[in-house]
Scaffold this motif. Structure first.
Motif, PDB file in Angstrom:
ATOM      1  N   THR A   1      15.413 -25.373   9.441  1.00  0.00           N
ATOM      2  CA  THR A   1      16.866 -25.537   9.288  1.00  0.00           C
ATOM      3  C   THR A   1      17.324 -24.894   7.983  1.00  0.00           C
ATOM      4  O   THR A   1      18.361 -24.221   7.937  1.00  0.00           O
ATOM      5  CB  THR A   1      17.247 -27.029   9.298  1.00  0.00           C
ATOM      6  OG1 THR A   1      16.818 -27.580  10.540  1.00  0.00           O
ATOM      7  CG2 THR A   1      18.740 -27.228   9.182  1.00  0.00           C
TER       8      THR A   1
ATOM      9  N   THR B   1      21.575 -30.237   0.223  1.00  0.00           N
ATOM     10  CA  THR B   1      20.464 -30.944   0.880  1.00  0.00           C
ATOM     11  C   THR B   1      20.329 -32.342   0.290  1.00  0.00           C
ATOM     12  O   THR B   1      20.681 -32.563  -0.877  1.00  0.00           O
ATOM     13  CB  THR B   1      19.128 -30.199   0.687  1.00  0.00           C
ATOM     14  OG1 THR B   1      18.893 -30.039  -0.716  1.00  0.00           O
ATOM     15  CG2 THR B   1      19.151 -28.843   1.346  1.00  0.00           C
TER      16      THR B   1
ATOM     17  N   VAL C   1      14.110 -36.779  10.743  1.00  0.00           N
ATOM     18  CA  VAL C   1      14.638 -35.724   9.877  1.00  0.00           C
ATOM     19  C   VAL C   1      14.276 -34.391  10.534  1.00  0.00           C
ATOM     20  O   VAL C   1      13.156 -34.250  11.062  1.00  0.00           O
ATOM     21  CB  VAL C   1      13.974 -35.842   8.492  1.00  0.00           C
ATOM     22  CG1 VAL C   1      14.338 -34.678   7.604  1.00  0.00           C
ATOM     23  CG2 VAL C   1      14.360 -37.171   7.843  1.00  0.00           C
ATOM     24  N   PRO C   2      15.161 -33.412  10.561  1.00  0.00           N
ATOM     25  CA  PRO C   2      16.419 -33.310   9.821  1.00  0.00           C
ATOM     26  C   PRO C   2      17.624 -33.792  10.637  1.00  0.00           C
ATOM     27  O   PRO C   2      17.528 -34.026  11.836  1.00  0.00           O
ATOM     28  CB  PRO C   2      16.550 -31.801   9.591  1.00  0.00           C
ATOM     29  CG  PRO C   2      15.932 -31.193  10.816  1.00  0.00           C
ATOM     30  CD  PRO C   2      14.813 -32.121  11.210  1.00  0.00           C
TER      31      PRO C   2
ATOM     32  N   THR D   1      21.662 -33.679  15.397  1.00  0.00           N
ATOM     33  CA  THR D   1      20.273 -34.075  15.156  1.00  0.00           C
ATOM     34  C   THR D   1      19.359 -33.313  16.108  1.00  0.00           C
ATOM     35  O   THR D   1      19.837 -32.669  17.039  1.00  0.00           O
ATOM     36  CB  THR D   1      20.079 -35.593  15.374  1.00  0.00           C
ATOM     37  OG1 THR D   1      20.437 -35.898  16.718  1.00  0.00           O
ATOM     38  CG2 THR D   1      20.916 -36.399  14.407  1.00  0.00           C
TER      39      THR D   1
ATOM     40  N   ASN E   1      15.814 -30.826  15.770  1.00  0.00           N
ATOM     41  CA  ASN E   1      15.673 -29.436  15.308  1.00  0.00           C
ATOM     42  C   ASN E   1      16.183 -28.412  16.320  1.00  0.00           C
ATOM     43  O   ASN E   1      16.926 -27.499  15.961  1.00  0.00           O
ATOM     44  CB  ASN E   1      14.197 -29.147  15.031  1.00  0.00           C
ATOM     45  CG  ASN E   1      13.803 -29.611  13.653  1.00  0.00           C
ATOM     46  OD1 ASN E   1      14.295 -29.072  12.668  1.00  0.00           O
ATOM     47  ND2 ASN E   1      12.947 -30.614  13.580  1.00  0.00           N
TER      48      ASN E   1
END
Ligand SMILES: N[C@@H](CCC(=O)N[C@@H](CS)C(=O)NCC(=O)O)C(=O)O
Length: 215
Positions: free
Chosen positions: A2, A15, A39-40, A50, A52
């Motif tokens: 990302t 971030t 995450v992320p 949400t 990836n």
């Protein structure tokens, strides 16, 4: 990946570090952002994205000029891209977590070495065809770089950083070097290094249990 995508786009972004070893991904503040605690998560300003694969598709679609993915709208061609995204996010990514942070899985610390060994076995299976593919073509999708190359490089960076033998898959190792030459990849790595330094400063770095094959 990302971070690399955002660097490729080239607009300013911020971030936030989520420290797994401090359980921050399970705290209400983060669960309010992403209820699954993964995450992320990307806050776009108009909503949170949400997963990836979804984040990368969102960025590729909203910023086609950045050339993250060669989306043409043709269903079969796009399904090959989405399939590669799922392969990395659903098949490989969970194995990376189990290999790098086996103690985070639902097991006692005593079981962590077995979790890691099983993850290594499954990584070997999954990476084998990718290594063969990269022996025949420079990038995951063929002749041109895409953000999928950054995803694969992230997987390689994480697992080799945790003791996976980088000599086993020479084509992936070479691909990692090639992918790392992009300025966006260097900038993303600098973000990662700052995050790692912050974790070390807070006493939250993690050393994975050793594999039988490690000295
Ligand atoms: N399918 C998710 C997987 C993401 C994922 O597993 N991220 C790891 C960090 S690299 C994580 O959040 N692990 C915490 C957990 O699984 O509890 C995605 O693609 O976003």
């Amino acid at each position: 990946m990302t971070l690399t995508a955002l660097e490729e786009i080239g607009e300013p972004f911020e971030t936030r570090l989520i420290a797994f070893m401090a359980g921050e991904h399970r705290r209400p503040a983060y669960l309010a952002v992403n209820p699954s605690g993964k995450v992320p998560a990307l806050d776009t300003g108009s909503g949170v994205v949400t997963q990836n694969g979804s984040i990368l598709l969102y960025l590729a679609r909203t910023r086609p000029d950045a050339g993250l993915l060669p989306l043409t709208g043709e269903p079969l061609q796009e399904s090959a891209i989405v399939s590669a995204l799922f392969r990395f996010s659903s098949d490989l990514h969970p194995l990376v977590t189990r290999f790098v942070l086996p103690g985070m899985m639902l097991c006692s610390n005593d079981a962590a070495p077995q979790v890691r060994e099983k993850a290594e076995e499954l990584l070997l299976q999954q990476l084998h065809p990718i290594d063969a593919q990269l022996d025949a073509q420079p990038w995951v999708l063929g002749g041109n770089w895409s953000i999928l190359d950054s995803y694969l490089a992230w997987i390689w960076f994480r697992i080799t950083g945790a003791g996976f033998d980088h000599g086993i898959f020479p084509a992936i190792a070479t691909h990692y070097e090639r992918a790392g030459e992009r300025p966006s990849a260097r900038a993303a790595l600098a973000h990662e290094k700052r995050a790692m330094a912050e974790l070390v400063r807070r006493g939250l770095s993690f050393t994975p249990p050793r594999l039988k094959t490690e000295n």
